[in-house]
Design an enzyme around this catalytic site. Structure first.
Site, PDB file in Angstrom:
ATOM      1  N   THR A 277      18.187  87.137  74.218  1.00  0.00           N
ATOM      2  CA  THR A 277      18.003  88.593  74.287  1.00  0.00           C
ATOM      3  C   THR A 277      18.004  89.207  72.884  1.00  0.00           C
ATOM      4  O   THR A 277      18.676  88.737  71.978  1.00  0.00           O
ATOM      5  CB  THR A 277      19.101  89.251  75.133  1.00  0.00           C
ATOM      6  OG1 THR A 277      20.377  88.803  74.678  1.00  0.00           O
ATOM      7  CG2 THR A 277      18.933  88.899  76.597  1.00  0.00           C
ATOM      8  N   ASN A 297      21.681  84.410  71.721  1.00  0.00           N
ATOM      9  CA  ASN A 297      22.158  83.087  72.103  1.00  0.00           C
ATOM     10  C   ASN A 297      21.499  82.587  73.380  1.00  0.00           C
ATOM     11  O   ASN A 297      20.815  83.328  74.090  1.00  0.00           O
ATOM     12  CB  ASN A 297      23.679  83.125  72.299  1.00  0.00           C
ATOM     13  CG  ASN A 297      24.105  84.160  73.322  1.00  0.00           C
ATOM     14  OD1 ASN A 297      24.203  85.324  72.985  1.00  0.00           O
ATOM     15  ND2 ASN A 297      24.342  83.750  74.556  1.00  0.00           N
ATOM     16  N   ASP A 342      27.203  80.482  71.173  1.00  0.00           N
ATOM     17  CA  ASP A 342      26.979  81.934  71.166  1.00  0.00           C
ATOM     18  C   ASP A 342      26.653  82.448  69.763  1.00  0.00           C
ATOM     19  O   ASP A 342      27.030  83.556  69.383  1.00  0.00           O
ATOM     20  CB  ASP A 342      28.191  82.695  71.744  1.00  0.00           C
ATOM     21  CG  ASP A 342      27.893  84.183  71.973  1.00  0.00           C
ATOM     22  OD1 ASP A 342      26.726  84.521  72.208  1.00  0.00           O
ATOM     23  OD2 ASP A 342      28.832  84.994  71.884  1.00  0.00           O
ATOM     24  N   TRP A 432      27.625  92.703  65.149  1.00  0.00           N
ATOM     25  CA  TRP A 432      26.580  93.734  65.111  1.00  0.00           C
ATOM     26  C   TRP A 432      26.849  94.811  64.057  1.00  0.00           C
ATOM     27  O   TRP A 432      25.930  95.564  63.697  1.00  0.00           O
ATOM     28  CB  TRP A 432      26.471  94.421  66.481  1.00  0.00           C
ATOM     29  CG  TRP A 432      27.745  95.130  66.856  1.00  0.00           C
ATOM     30  CD1 TRP A 432      28.779  94.608  67.572  1.00  0.00           C
ATOM     31  CD2 TRP A 432      28.150  96.441  66.476  1.00  0.00           C
ATOM     32  NE1 TRP A 432      29.792  95.518  67.652  1.00  0.00           N
ATOM     33  CE2 TRP A 432      29.435  96.662  66.999  1.00  0.00           C
ATOM     34  CE3 TRP A 432      27.532  97.460  65.750  1.00  0.00           C
ATOM     35  CZ2 TRP A 432      30.140  97.846  66.805  1.00  0.00           C
ATOM     36  CZ3 TRP A 432      28.229  98.651  65.557  1.00  0.00           C
ATOM     37  CH2 TRP A 432      29.516  98.839  66.082  1.00  0.00           C
ATOM     38  N   HIS A 654      39.678  92.414  80.295  1.00  0.00           N
ATOM     39  CA  HIS A 654      41.127  92.625  80.304  1.00  0.00           C
ATOM     40  C   HIS A 654      41.878  91.757  79.304  1.00  0.00           C
ATOM     41  O   HIS A 654      43.090  91.879  79.190  1.00  0.00           O
ATOM     42  CB  HIS A 654      41.676  92.428  81.718  1.00  0.00           C
ATOM     43  CG  HIS A 654      41.230  93.502  82.666  1.00  0.00           C
ATOM     44  ND1 HIS A 654      41.756  94.776  82.640  1.00  0.00           N
ATOM     45  CD2 HIS A 654      40.286  93.504  83.632  1.00  0.00           C
ATOM     46  CE1 HIS A 654      41.163  95.515  83.577  1.00  0.00           C
ATOM     47  NE2 HIS A 654      40.262  94.761  84.185  1.00  0.00           N
ATOM     48  N   MET A 695      35.263  99.567  87.287  1.00  0.00           N
ATOM     49  CA  MET A 695      35.873  98.366  87.874  1.00  0.00           C
ATOM     50  C   MET A 695      35.284  98.168  89.270  1.00  0.00           C
ATOM     51  O   MET A 695      35.749  98.734  90.259  1.00  0.00           O
ATOM     52  CB  MET A 695      37.397  98.537  87.922  1.00  0.00           C
ATOM     53  CG  MET A 695      38.163  97.418  88.642  1.00  0.00           C
ATOM     54  SD  MET A 695      37.952  95.772  87.905  1.00  0.00           S
ATOM     55  CE  MET A 695      38.501  94.748  89.283  1.00  0.00           C
TER      56      MET A 695
HETATM   57 CA    CA Z   1      26.277  86.598  73.244  1.00  0.00          CA
END
Ligand code: CA
Length: 727
Positions: A277, A297, A342, A432, A654, A695
């Site tokens: 992406t 990735n 990744d 980023w 979390h 959630m």
């Molecule tokens: Ca990633």
């Protein structure tokens, strides 16, 4: 490993904090707040956002504006303004601020042009301000369904808008590209850029080249196929789409080079999405007419599941050059062949002229997650140089004969079958957060960090309709790091001044919080501006890193600052508000912290500004006194199973090992009052009671016994931590 923990002052209601973000409305709405004012200053603002190719190419003829997120097409994020400089920066102070009505992460770089500031915020909202005093001109809420938040790997953030001929463009977390009238915020057009049945999201800023709006997307942790799309800025009509990875060869190839790319894949990768992406970086070179995109990735991360037997898996983790007129391929450089950690190459891409070996070279620069700083020829993609900017143990070096990394075989955890702590980890040596290239010093300033992860292959890819599908055993990976104890690699962060010609560090300024990072701005005033996780907004001397100025903002800063002029007077602005304030002490269990509210704000500074933030309520609390879990439930097998499921589905938001490091945004479940009641727990996890805060119900992803197992694990974790604190 240093673990950060944070504790909410509202600990007993911790779970409810998930709902503390505002509930976005279900339909798009523009709220004109103030009538457009009549002229009151020396310059009458038009709020016309009359940006076009001429203005964007000649960006340096109007240094008082910041017309696109990267400022210039090459995205150097360097300003020639020098009114604010090393001699007077000490007198810089707040001139106006504006509170943001969302408490989730704020990652956007604002755009300033024709008297207005346009900025996107969490949940893909957009605000327009009068740059003179922060008067809100309009606000736009695209009405994203909060349940969509579960498809966002890293919070419902947005990194900025683009403007073009009176239109403001924003990509939304639910995959739309929306055009807004720059003066009213009214929607002009909207297109859906994704297959809405798949977990795509958009967090990156659109870019505009010659009347085409270009937008990518995210979702490679969930099983999608990457692409970028160009739309006509005036109409929203699709101009072209470019896929970064091949689909099923039996269906034919959308672009001729995908046939070559498919030779570098094995198995049935298309059934898993493949990844790749383009979720953040793009840049443009007007002389070469090349659009650069950064490719992400693999999906899943674990290559042995994605492409059994290996292969380079083009064009994952590549910097690519396309013709922006028709979206055709020009060149690519793959940073991490056969990606399995990744290691996205979606990090900031910048174009610059460098003097290398006595020759002026037009180059593309990137410091991707994998820890190497790359300098490529902008016209051809030829590798000029690549060196480590942080410690790296997955590869020894980049071979300039083959242009490829020389891997450390053990790091490829899937083939050897041996788990390994690899650095950088998936947060990357650099993520980023935008860098800046100073034309004054010829240095790149970048937020670097030393991170690692225990990579343990999951032999079977678990795919559900919720949560990450990455082919790794997260709990086993965390245990591997925990077992290493003091032998685990160091974790630290610093602002790094890097000489891209000689590929060496010039100076570094250490950060307090080991995993923090924030975007950077450099200026002709000899200054480098950067916020931090402790809520400070700082200015450093560009040649030696000396701290010259600091202001408290009451909010963690991760976004990049900008600078511009108002009636000829230089201003500096930054959007504050991270996922939350972190712990004040680099935390061991039992440390105390300030209130974890996320005071999201646009903050604007000038020399002699006289605005003041409201008083902050310091709320030092004793964490040990508040961690009060109910009695343990379940046997050790149940708890271990709960840990597994938690690691796979819950830890992304979390926190690893049950400990949230961003409690203002995502509650630390160890403090949840709902732990005491199976029904209260189920009503959230299965019943979706807190969906308004993002959630969603995980019913489709969990076996019947799973929710209780997770509850048993969290109670056990909280009990162990409480014992550790009170010991
Ligand atoms: Ca990633």
């Amino acid at each position: 490993m240093t673990r950060l923990i944070g504790f909410s002052t509202l600990a007993t209601a911790a779970l409810l904090i998930a709902a503390c973000g505002p509930t976005p409305e279900q339909t798009p709405s523009a709220i004109p707040v103030t009538p457009i004012p009549t002229a009151v200053s020396a310059t009458t603002p038009s709020f016309g956002a009359a940006v076009n190719t001429e203005r964007l190419v000649a960006f340096d003829s109007e240094p008082g504006n910041w017309m696109s997120v990267g400022r210039d097409y090459g995205e150097q994020r360097y300003s020639p303004l020098e009114q604010i400089n090393v001699n007077n920066v000490g007198q810089l102070s707040l001139t106006w601020y504006a509170d943001i009505d969302t408490s989730r992460g704020q990652e956007a770089t604002p755009v300033v042009v024709d008297g207005a500031m346009y900025v996107s915020t969490a949940w893909s909202h957009v605000k327009a301000y009068d740059v003179r005093d922060g008067t809100l001109l309009w606000a736009f809420d695209p009405g994203v369904d909060p349940a969509k938040g579960v498809d966002a790997c890293c919070d419902v953030v947005n990194r900025g808008v683009a403007v073009w001929e009176g239109i403001v463009f924003v990509g939304t977390i639910d995959g739309r590209l929306i055009a807004l009238d720059s003066q009213t915020g009214e929607q002009v057009w909207s297109v859906v850029t994704i297959d809405e049945t798949k977990p795509y999201t958009i967090t990156g800023a659109p870019r505009i080249v010659k009347g085409k709006v270009i937008i990518g997307n995210a979702g490679a942790e969930y099983g999608v196929r990457g692409y970028v799309t160009a739309y006509d800025a005036a109409t929203g009509e699709q101009a072209w789409r470019y896929y970064t990875v091949p689909g099923n060869p039996a269906d034919g190839f959308e672009q001729p080079e995908l046939e070559m790319a498919a030779q570098t894949w094995n198995g049935e990768w298309w059934t898993l999405g493949g990844g790749g992406t383009v979720w953040d970086a793009m840049a443009y070179d007007a002389d070469l007419n090349l659009l650069y995109i950064g490719v992400g990735n693999g999906s899943p991360w674990n290559q042995s599941l994605r492409s059994p037997g290996g292969g380079d898996n083009l064009f994952l983790t590549s910097i690519m050059a396309l013709n922006p007129d028709d979206g055709t391929y020009r060149w690519h450089y793959q940073t991490t062949p056969g990606e399995t950690w990744d290691y996205t190459a979606t990090q900031h891409i910048m174009v610059a002229d460098l003097m290398i070996d006595g020759q002026q070279r037009r180059v593309v620069m990137q410091a991707p997650k994998n820890g190497f700083f790359y300098v490529l020829d902008a016209a051809t993609g030829q590798l000029i140089s690549a060196e480590k900017f942080v410690p790296v143990n997955w590869a020894s070096h980049i071979d300039l004969e083959t242009d490829r990394p020389v891997e450390i075989p053990e790091a490829r955890y899937d083939e050897t079958g041996v788990p390994m702590i690899v650095y950088p980890g998936p947060q990357g040596g650099h993520n980023w957060h935008p860098m800046s290239f100073s034309q004054r010093t010829n240095l790149v300033y970048l937020p670097a960090r030393e991170q690692h992860r225990g990579y343990v292959a999951d032999p079977v890819l678990i795919t559900t309709d919720r949560g990450w599908n990455i082919g790794l055993d997260s709990s086993a990976g965390a245990a591997l790091v925990e077992a290493a104890g003091d032998n685990a690699p160091q974790t630290q962060a610093y602002l790094l001044a890097w000489d891209p010609v000689n590929q060496r560090e010039v100076w570094r300024s250490p950060r307090l919080v080991p995993n923090e990072a924030a975007g950077v701005l450099s200026t002709a005033g000899g200054l480098v501006f950067q916020g931090n996780a402790s809520g400070e907004f700082n200015a450093y001397k560009d040649d030696n890193g000396e701290l010259l100025w600091s202001a408290m903002t009451q909010a963690m800063i991760v976004a990049a600052p900008i600078t511009f002029t108002v009636d000829g007077v230089q201003h500096v602005a930054v959007l504050a508000g991270g996922r939350s304030l972190p712990t004040t002490g680099a935390g061991a269990i039992g440390s105390t912290t300030r209130a974890s509210t996320n005071n999201s704000r646009m903050l604007v500074f000038k020399i002699g500004g006289n605005a003041q933030l409201p008083d902050e309520l310091p709320q030092e609390v004793s964490a040990a006194g508040e961690l009060n879990p109910p009695p343990m439930i379940g046997d050790s097998e149940t708890i271990a199973h709960g840990e597994q499921v938690y690691g796979r589905l819950c830890s992304v938001c979390h926190g690893a090992s049950g400990i949230s490091d961003s409690v203002g945004t995502f509650p630390d479940l160890r403090y949840s009052a709902r732990l005491a009641s199976a029904e209260a727990w189920h009503s959230v996890v299965i019943g979706g009671e807190l969906v308004a805060g993002g959630m969603v119900s995980f019913a489709g992803a969990l076996e019947t016994a799973d929710p209780e197992a997770i509850r048993a694990y969290i109670i056990a974790r909280a009990t162990a931590d409480r014992e550790a604190m009170t010991r």
